[in-house]
Design an enzyme around this catalytic site. Sequence first.
Site, short mmCIF file in Angstrom:
data_model
loop_
_atom_site.label_atom_id
_atom_site.label_comp_id
_atom_site.label_asym_id
_atom_site.label_seq_id
_atom_site.Cartn_x
_atom_site.Cartn_y
_atom_site.Cartn_z
N ARG A 32 0.84 -1.19 0.00
CA ARG A 32 0.00 0.00 0.00
C ARG A 32 0.88 1.25 0.00
NH1 ARG A 32 -4.60 -1.98 -1.58
NH2 ARG A 32 -5.97 -2.80 0.02
N GLU A 67 1.07 -7.24 -7.96
CA GLU A 67 -0.04 -7.55 -8.86
C GLU A 67 0.05 -8.97 -9.40
OE1 GLU A 67 -2.77 -6.04 -9.42
OE2 GLU A 67 -2.28 -4.29 -8.22
N GLN A 75 -2.86 -14.81 -8.36
CA GLN A 75 -2.91 -16.25 -8.21
C GLN A 75 -3.15 -16.72 -6.79
OE1 GLN A 75 0.82 -16.18 -10.06
NE2 GLN A 75 1.80 -17.24 -8.40
N THR A 76 -3.03 -15.83 -5.84
CA THR A 76 -3.11 -16.28 -4.46
C THR A 76 -3.98 -15.31 -3.66
OG1 THR A 76 -0.71 -16.13 -4.82
CG2 THR A 76 -1.43 -17.45 -2.98
N GLY A 136 2.66 -21.60 -7.15
CA GLY A 136 1.88 -22.01 -8.33
C GLY A 136 2.09 -21.08 -9.51
N TYR A 143 -5.07 -6.29 -17.75
CA TYR A 143 -5.31 -5.93 -16.35
C TYR A 143 -4.03 -5.43 -15.67
CZ TYR A 143 -5.45 -6.11 -11.44
OH TYR A 143 -5.28 -5.72 -10.14
N ASP A 182 -10.42 -6.51 -13.09
CA ASP A 182 -10.17 -7.91 -12.74
C ASP A 182 -11.51 -8.54 -12.33
OD1 ASP A 182 -10.75 -6.87 -10.26
OD2 ASP A 182 -9.05 -7.82 -9.24
#
Length: 333
Positions: free
Chosen positions: A22, A34, A39-40, A78, A116, A134
């Site tokens: 932030r 980003e 993915q998580t 991942g 995005y 998104d």
Amino acid sequence: MSSVQTVLLEWFRQHQRKLPWRGVTDPYKVLLSEVLLQQTRVEQTIPYYERFLARFPSLEALSRADQEDVLKVWQGCGYYARARNLHRLAQQVVAAGGVFPRTSSALRALPGIGPYTAAALASIAFGEPVAAVDGNVRRVLSRWYAWEKPTAGQIQQAAEALMAGLAQSQGPSPGDWNQALMELGATVCLPKNPACGRCPVARFCLGQAAPERYPGAKERKQRRLELTALVLQGPGGVYLEQRQGPILGGLWGVPMEEGPGALARLLVRFGLERAERLGSLRHEFTHRKLHIEVYRAPWVAGENPASRPLSRLDQKILALVEANLSSQHSPAG
Ligand code: SF4
């Protein structure tokens, strides 16, 4: 009367979650956050973000790293293609002078940067007034406008119109606005049981009487893959090889083949006559459901799996081998 932009930005200023990225506008750090967030879940992202920056504190440091080291730090997260793309991007930007392009359209030419990510990065790091859409933003806007089956173009247009309204009011950062919309989707306007009662923009929302109707569910087809894994055990550990291809390429793992006759192909490849079946596993990627039959055979030499970047799938396979070994060694009775 206050606009939806003013109300949502004020809410964001007061209620945003405290996250390490932030207020950060360094494009390398923004990009990393980003890519990880795609993915998580946020809570899982934080340790990876901190670990990655501790190991590769700058774009320059990342560009100089070996791909294997990058994958090792990414391990467990991942979507390894994203780590490989981030690494290639760092090398490309550093080779071109080390300065990020400042617009979303120029950023999209870099490896792994889709619409995005380009919009999020350009708005947060460089203040470009471009809408970043998104899944969270799609859901929030579908509800605001009570759209059951909005097209991608419809959502994009709505997001751009809101961004244009913000630009006219001169002042707030386009990056804050994009993040505010996403934050609303991530913490209030949730896919299930949205908290309309405490939603700062409820009075602007046409869908709040039945929010979960918007947007209608998208069908997601998962392809099923039948795989056979052969764990070759020898002195020092297991035989590992580097995977090729788009899914786990660059990572290391046990030999694996797909489809009918896979075990026979593996045995021929290693000159073996037989292997012992240890059991089966299931594993899911976003668009693929895997079913893996796991076999084991003795081998001439192996290495310690901890020394290589392994996927979760290979970690599961090796855990099955371990469980099998300890059940064989535990006293009977
Ligand atoms: S009122 Fe409910 S449905 Fe509408 S934006 Fe707020 S949380 Fe989402």
